[in-house]
Design an enzyme around this catalytic site. Structure first.
Site, mmCIF file in Angstrom:
data_model
loop_
_atom_site.group_PDB
_atom_site.id
_atom_site.type_symbol
_atom_site.label_atom_id
_atom_site.label_comp_id
_atom_site.label_asym_id
_atom_site.label_seq_id
_atom_site.Cartn_x
_atom_site.Cartn_y
_atom_site.Cartn_z
ATOM 1 N N ASP A 32 0.865 -1.186 0.000
ATOM 2 C CA ASP A 32 0.000 0.000 0.000
ATOM 3 C C ASP A 32 0.900 1.234 0.000
ATOM 4 O OD1 ASP A 32 -1.959 2.067 0.917
ATOM 5 O OD2 ASP A 32 -3.254 0.319 1.181
ATOM 6 N N TYR A 145 -13.314 7.170 -13.326
ATOM 7 C CA TYR A 145 -13.140 6.055 -12.387
ATOM 8 C C TYR A 145 -13.776 4.773 -12.934
ATOM 9 C CZ TYR A 145 -14.071 3.027 -8.387
ATOM 10 O OH TYR A 145 -14.156 1.936 -7.557
HETATM 11 N N1 NAD Z 1 -15.825 0.907 -1.114
HETATM 12 C C1 NAD Z 1 -16.648 0.672 -2.118
HETATM 13 O O1 NAD Z 1 -17.859 0.844 -1.989
HETATM 14 C C2 NAD Z 1 -16.134 0.139 -3.435
HETATM 15 C C3 NAD Z 1 -17.083 -0.092 -4.456
HETATM 16 C C4 NAD Z 1 -16.615 -0.580 -5.675
HETATM 17 C C5 NAD Z 1 -15.266 -0.857 -5.861
HETATM 18 N N2 NAD Z 1 -14.382 -0.589 -4.864
HETATM 19 C C6 NAD Z 1 -12.964 -0.880 -5.098
HETATM 20 O O2 NAD Z 1 -12.471 -1.659 -4.011
HETATM 21 C C7 NAD Z 1 -11.102 -1.333 -3.769
HETATM 22 C C8 NAD Z 1 -10.896 -0.960 -2.309
HETATM 23 O O3 NAD Z 1 -11.729 0.165 -2.012
HETATM 24 P P1 NAD Z 1 -11.767 0.840 -0.571
HETATM 25 O O4 NAD Z 1 -13.144 1.340 -0.366
HETATM 26 O O5 NAD Z 1 -11.163 -0.068 0.414
HETATM 27 O O6 NAD Z 1 -10.845 2.112 -0.833
HETATM 28 P P2 NAD Z 1 -9.641 2.678 0.058
HETATM 29 O O7 NAD Z 1 -9.297 4.008 -0.522
HETATM 30 O O8 NAD Z 1 -9.979 2.604 1.504
HETATM 31 O O9 NAD Z 1 -8.479 1.628 -0.234
HETATM 32 C C9 NAD Z 1 -7.623 1.716 -1.323
HETATM 33 C C10 NAD Z 1 -6.200 1.507 -0.812
HETATM 34 O O10 NAD Z 1 -5.322 1.563 -1.934
HETATM 35 C C11 NAD Z 1 -4.190 2.321 -1.565
HETATM 36 N N3 NAD Z 1 -3.577 2.868 -2.778
HETATM 37 C C12 NAD Z 1 -4.002 3.894 -3.554
HETATM 38 N N4 NAD Z 1 -3.152 4.090 -4.567
HETATM 39 C C13 NAD Z 1 -2.158 3.165 -4.450
HETATM 40 C C14 NAD Z 1 -1.010 2.847 -5.183
HETATM 41 N N5 NAD Z 1 -0.651 3.571 -6.253
HETATM 42 N N6 NAD Z 1 -0.248 1.806 -4.772
HETATM 43 C C15 NAD Z 1 -0.565 1.089 -3.677
HETATM 44 N N7 NAD Z 1 -1.643 1.349 -2.928
HETATM 45 C C16 NAD Z 1 -2.437 2.367 -3.306
HETATM 46 C C17 NAD Z 1 -4.694 3.388 -0.624
HETATM 47 O O11 NAD Z 1 -3.690 3.934 0.214
HETATM 48 C C18 NAD Z 1 -5.743 2.605 0.169
HETATM 49 O O12 NAD Z 1 -5.175 2.030 1.321
HETATM 50 C C19 NAD Z 1 -10.748 -0.237 -4.751
HETATM 51 O O13 NAD Z 1 -10.132 -0.815 -5.876
HETATM 52 C C20 NAD Z 1 -12.083 0.351 -5.128
HETATM 53 O O14 NAD Z 1 -12.056 0.957 -6.402
HETATM 54 C C21 NAD Z 1 -14.787 -0.094 -3.642
#
Ligand code: NAD
Length: 311
Positions: A32, A145
């Site tokens: 991360d 996105y």
């Molecule tokens: N939360 C939702 O409702 C939801 C819905 C659909 C899809 N998603 C997908 O699920 C995944 C997780 O979502 P989340 O809600 O936990 O988001 P989040 O932002 O809490 O988690 C994403 C993590 O990725 C890390 N990150 C960002 N850029 C990075 C990089 N370049 N290299 C390494 N790490 C990096 C961030 O620091 C963070 O810890 C994402 O791919 C998101 O698009 C989430």
């Protein structure tokens, strides 16, 4: 012991997934860059046995190549995960979500990873005239996105077809639960509402509030990931609850559960927001996915966790 990498493992979904994988006896490497990870998640991961926390970016291919040596499964959660952010800065979101995903697939292919589970999103559907949304509906991304997630899915499919890398894409529908931050500028609706109601402030609804969403509790999403990895499932699967609710109804429900007397206020609708989302989860049931959390129970759990933290 099987070795696992969770990209974005310090984020909301990734940290819950990592915690469950450790309970199930796996050794987990979390990669991360901490760009949106909370300090609380980082501290708690640092204290866990069988978790190696690595700060680095999925945009760094040589780093991924080294990190994936001897790895069995990759859960690819890392992304810049918010629609408004992608509208403000599409180039950076493209680099992280598309190039980053391509890097993850290349490193997985070169290290003979058994399977990559990719966190996709219901946003790829955009506005559809058909509900519930089934995986074979034509995608219609309405934001940068959503486009990055759709592109990630195509890359997963192509890597499966051309290089024989096993991949499975999970289209999450609005995930919520304990640990989701209400404070970011891009906070998700449930923690944002709970936070305001707890402070006796009315929830702020974007638009008329008649937009509807399928809210999925975090533990159901965690189970979906692990089941998808362990099974022979490949391709694209919706991960939702199979039920939807309008944002107006959600606000009402949260106010009632928190026993407050508040009336939501409305602000301008947000660009890139879809009108309705509702998952058809029939396909995911084929690998054993069965959501266990009702919205009511999930909200109660989230409210309790958030009030415990505020104390
Ligand atoms: N939360 C939702 O409702 C939801 C819905 C659909 C899809 N998603 C997908 O699920 C995944 C997780 O979502 P989340 O809600 O936990 O988001 P989040 O932002 O809490 O988690 C994403 C993590 O990725 C890390 N990150 C960002 N850029 C990075 C990089 N370049 N290299 C390494 N790490 C990096 C961030 O620091 C963070 O810890 C994402 O791919 C998101 O698009 C989430």
């Amino acid at each position: 012991m099987k070795k696992i990498v969770v990209t974005g493992g310090a984020g909301f979904i990734g940290s819950h997934l990592t915690a469950e994988l450790v309970v199930q006896g796996y050794a987990v490497v979390v990669l991360d860059d901490f760009s949106t990870a909370s300090d609380e998640n980082i501290t708690s991961l640092r204290q866990k046995e069988n978790v190696e926390l690595v700060q680095g970016s999925i945009t760094d291919l040589p780093r991924l190549q080294k990190l994936f040596e001897g790895v069995d499964y990759v859960f690819h959660q890392a992304a810049m995960a918010r629609v408004p952010r992608s509208i403000e800065d599409p180039l950076t979101v493209n680099q992280v979500n598309i190039t980053g995903t391509l890097n993850v697939l290349l490193a997985a292919r070169d290290n003979s990873v058994k399977k990559v589970v990719f966190a996709s999103s219901s946003s790829v559907y955009g506005d559809t005239s058909v509900l519930p949304q089934r995986e074979d509906l034509m995608a219609n991304p309405l934001s940068p996105y959503a486009l990055t997630k759709l592109t990630g899915e195509y890359y997963c499919t192509i890597f499966r077809q051309i290089y024989g890398l096993a991949t499975v894409c999970l289209r999450y529908f609005n995930v919520y639960g304990p640990g989701q931050s209400p404070h970011s500028q891009y906070a998700m609706v449930i923690p944002a509402f709970i936070d305001r109601v707890a402070r006796n402030l009315p929830p702020v609804i974007h638009g008329d509030g008649e937009q509807s969403r399928d809210f999925t509790f975090i533990q159901d999403v965690v189970q979906a990931n692990i089941l998808a990895a362990k099974s022979t499932a490949e391709g694209i699967y919706n991960i939702g609850s199979g039920r939807s609710i309008t944002i107006n109804q959600l606000a009402e429900k949260i106010i009632k559960l928190m026993q407050k007397d508040l009336k939501p206020i409305h602000e301008k609708g947000r660009l890139g927001d879809v009108k309705h989302a509702l998952a058809d989860i029939t396909k995911a049931k084929s690998f054993g996915y069965e959501p266990e959390w009702s919205l009511e129970n999930g909200l109660k759990e989230t409210i309790t966790a958030m009030s415990r933290k505020a104390r």
